[in-house]
Design an enzyme around this catalytic site. Sequence first.
Site, PDB file in Angstrom:
ATOM      1  N   SER A   1     -11.993  -3.700   1.709  1.00  0.00           N
ATOM      2  CA  SER A   1     -11.488  -4.388   0.529  1.00  0.00           C
ATOM      3  C   SER A   1     -12.685  -5.546   0.339  1.00  0.00           C
ATOM      4  O   SER A   1     -13.196  -5.949   1.295  1.00  0.00           O
ATOM      5  CB  SER A   1     -10.079  -4.875   0.577  1.00  0.00           C
TER       6      SER A   1
ATOM      7  N   TYR B   1      -3.381 -10.650   4.099  1.00  0.00           N
ATOM      8  CA  TYR B   1      -4.263  -9.514   3.624  1.00  0.00           C
ATOM      9  C   TYR B   1      -5.709  -9.714   4.062  1.00  0.00           C
ATOM     10  O   TYR B   1      -6.178  -8.720   4.485  1.00  0.00           O
ATOM     11  CB  TYR B   1      -3.951  -9.176   2.419  1.00  0.00           C
TER      12      TYR B   1
HETATM   13  O1  NJP Z   1      -2.597   1.766  -2.721  1.00  0.00           O
HETATM   14  P1  NJP Z   1      -1.403   2.686  -2.705  1.00  0.00           P
HETATM   15  P2  NJP Z   1      -4.081   2.187  -2.923  1.00  0.00           P
HETATM   16  N1  NJP Z   1       1.270   5.195   7.377  1.00  0.00           N
HETATM   17  O2  NJP Z   1      -0.231   1.949  -2.568  1.00  0.00           O
HETATM   18  C1  NJP Z   1       0.044   4.842   2.561  1.00  0.00           C
HETATM   19  C2  NJP Z   1      -7.116  -0.666  -0.208  1.00  0.00           C
HETATM   20  N2  NJP Z   1      -7.360  -1.397  -1.452  1.00  0.00           N
HETATM   21  O3  NJP Z   1      -4.300   3.382  -2.796  1.00  0.00           O
HETATM   22  O4  NJP Z   1       3.172   6.081   3.714  1.00  0.00           O
HETATM   23  C3  NJP Z   1       0.798   5.655   6.733  1.00  0.00           C
HETATM   24  O5  NJP Z   1      -1.127   3.465  -4.140  1.00  0.00           O
HETATM   25  C4  NJP Z   1       0.799   5.125   1.480  1.00  0.00           C
HETATM   26  O6  NJP Z   1       1.649   6.089   1.593  1.00  0.00           O
HETATM   27  P3  NJP Z   1       3.306   6.069   2.269  1.00  0.00           P
HETATM   28  C5  NJP Z   1      -5.835  -0.835   0.278  1.00  0.00           C
HETATM   29  O7  NJP Z   1      -5.956  -2.173   1.206  1.00  0.00           O
HETATM   30  C6  NJP Z   1      -6.639  -1.163  -2.670  1.00  0.00           C
HETATM   31  O8  NJP Z   1      -4.845   1.150  -3.363  1.00  0.00           O
HETATM   32  O9  NJP Z   1       3.703   7.320   1.799  1.00  0.00           O
HETATM   33  N3  NJP Z   1       0.566   5.704   5.349  1.00  0.00           N
HETATM   34  C7  NJP Z   1      -0.101   5.426   0.231  1.00  0.00           C
HETATM   35  O10 NJP Z   1      -0.390   6.710   0.223  1.00  0.00           O
HETATM   36  C8  NJP Z   1      -5.491   0.419   1.118  1.00  0.00           C
HETATM   37  O11 NJP Z   1      -5.983   0.340   2.359  1.00  0.00           O
HETATM   38  C9  NJP Z   1      -7.232  -1.901  -3.615  1.00  0.00           C
HETATM   39  O12 NJP Z   1       3.991   4.929   1.618  1.00  0.00           O
HETATM   40  C10 NJP Z   1       0.726   4.450   4.843  1.00  0.00           C
HETATM   41  C11 NJP Z   1      -1.478   4.453   0.658  1.00  0.00           C
HETATM   42  O13 NJP Z   1      -1.345   3.957   1.873  1.00  0.00           O
HETATM   43  C12 NJP Z   1      -6.182   1.530   0.419  1.00  0.00           C
HETATM   44  O14 NJP Z   1      -7.062   0.643  -0.556  1.00  0.00           O
HETATM   45  C13 NJP Z   1      -7.782  -3.035  -3.430  1.00  0.00           C
HETATM   46  C14 NJP Z   1       1.287   3.337   5.697  1.00  0.00           C
HETATM   47  C15 NJP Z   1      -1.318   3.190  -0.411  1.00  0.00           C
HETATM   48  O15 NJP Z   1      -1.617   3.719  -1.500  1.00  0.00           O
HETATM   49  C16 NJP Z   1      -5.294   2.270  -0.490  1.00  0.00           C
HETATM   50  O16 NJP Z   1      -4.545   1.596  -1.303  1.00  0.00           O
HETATM   51  C17 NJP Z   1      -8.861  -3.232  -2.360  1.00  0.00           C
HETATM   52  C18 NJP Z   1       1.613   3.907   6.888  1.00  0.00           C
HETATM   53  N4  NJP Z   1       2.061   2.848   7.816  1.00  0.00           N
HETATM   54  C19 NJP Z   1      -8.595  -2.607  -1.058  1.00  0.00           C
HETATM   55  N5  NJP Z   1       1.321   2.352   4.874  1.00  0.00           N
HETATM   56  C20 NJP Z   1      -6.389  -2.152  -4.817  1.00  0.00           C
HETATM   57  N6  NJP Z   1      -5.576  -0.899  -5.252  1.00  0.00           N
HETATM   58  O17 NJP Z   1      -6.625  -3.057  -5.806  1.00  0.00           O
HETATM   59  C21 NJP Z   1       0.896   2.595   3.673  1.00  0.00           C
HETATM   60  O18 NJP Z   1      -9.579  -4.338  -2.392  1.00  0.00           O
HETATM   61  N7  NJP Z   1       0.532   3.852   3.619  1.00  0.00           N
END
Ligand code: NJP
Length: 246
Positions: free
Chosen positions: A130, A143
């Site tokens: 990020s 974060y």
């Molecule tokens: O967010 P979201 P993004 N074990 O909430 C999963 C970074 N990022 O696609 O487990 C396994 O739609 C969760 O799945 P579930 C951010 O930090 C974003 O934007 O089923 N999986 C979902 O599939 C992150 O590293 C922005 O709840 C786990 C996914 O993660 C990455 O992009 C900006 C989990 C999250 O999908 C993807 O985020 C930035 C676990 N313990 C960086 N916890 C932005 N969107 O603005 C969560 O700078 N997940």
Amino acid sequence: MTRTAVVTGASSGIGEATVVALREAGFEVFAGARREDRLRRLAERTGARVAVLDVSDARSIEAFVSGVDECAILVNNAGGALGLEPIAEADDDQWLSMYSTNVLGTMRMTRALLPRLRQSGDGHIVVVGSIAGFEVYPGGGGYTAAKHAERALTRTLRLELLGEPIRVTEVDPGLVETEFSLVRLGDAQRARGVYAGMQPLIAEDIAGCILWAVTRPPHVNIDEIVVRPRDQATATAVHRRRPADG
Ligand code: NJP
């Protein structure tokens, strides 16, 4: 030759879009996340192999990895933010959770799959970090600390793997409209407000960067890709149209 990729956090947002992009480009994909129903739909749509994975739980990682027979590409994407409280009101559980997913999750997945990445002869580790990995902003302490740590881990890996056929790429997005803000704020209206009056990136924009990085020739290591919407210059400098601007 078909290459196999593992994508974490594949049930929504950037992870899901990355699975779609990799499958369309002909990769075999193992996809993991906690929400099984979403994974099942993704499998039907894309032909990816899916399994439940909680990257904050060492045993869940062990079970997931035991089903992965090959891995040339590991996309460490699972993660996110919780809360926007100042450090004076920091919530221990939220900080622990951000560390265990973004930092420990990436470390454990990488450690567990390194033997398969080595075996592939042309391994590639992608970390979705990020701009919070090198910027700070009020209310972002937990974060930004976690993403700074994840970035340090990624840069360390590049040094430790020097001389091995394994590339390390960090992709650092700015504002991307996914479920990220809903998870962070727990409220759909507040989440929509994060993107009000500006045009954020979409998950497919980041998936395209990941696909591009992993399809360069083996001798080319894309170290870092920082990608923001045109309307964003830093974490806090965001251009928003006023309602009167139309
Ligand atoms: O967010 P979201 P993004 N074990 O909430 C999963 C970074 N990022 O696609 O487990 C396994 O739609 C969760 O799945 P579930 C951010 O930090 C974003 O934007 O089923 N999986 C979902 O599939 C992150 O590293 C922005 O709840 C786990 C996914 O993660 C990455 O992009 C900006 C989990 C999250 O999908 C993807 O985020 C930035 C676990 N313990 C960086 N916890 C932005 N969107 O603005 C969560 O700078 N997940």
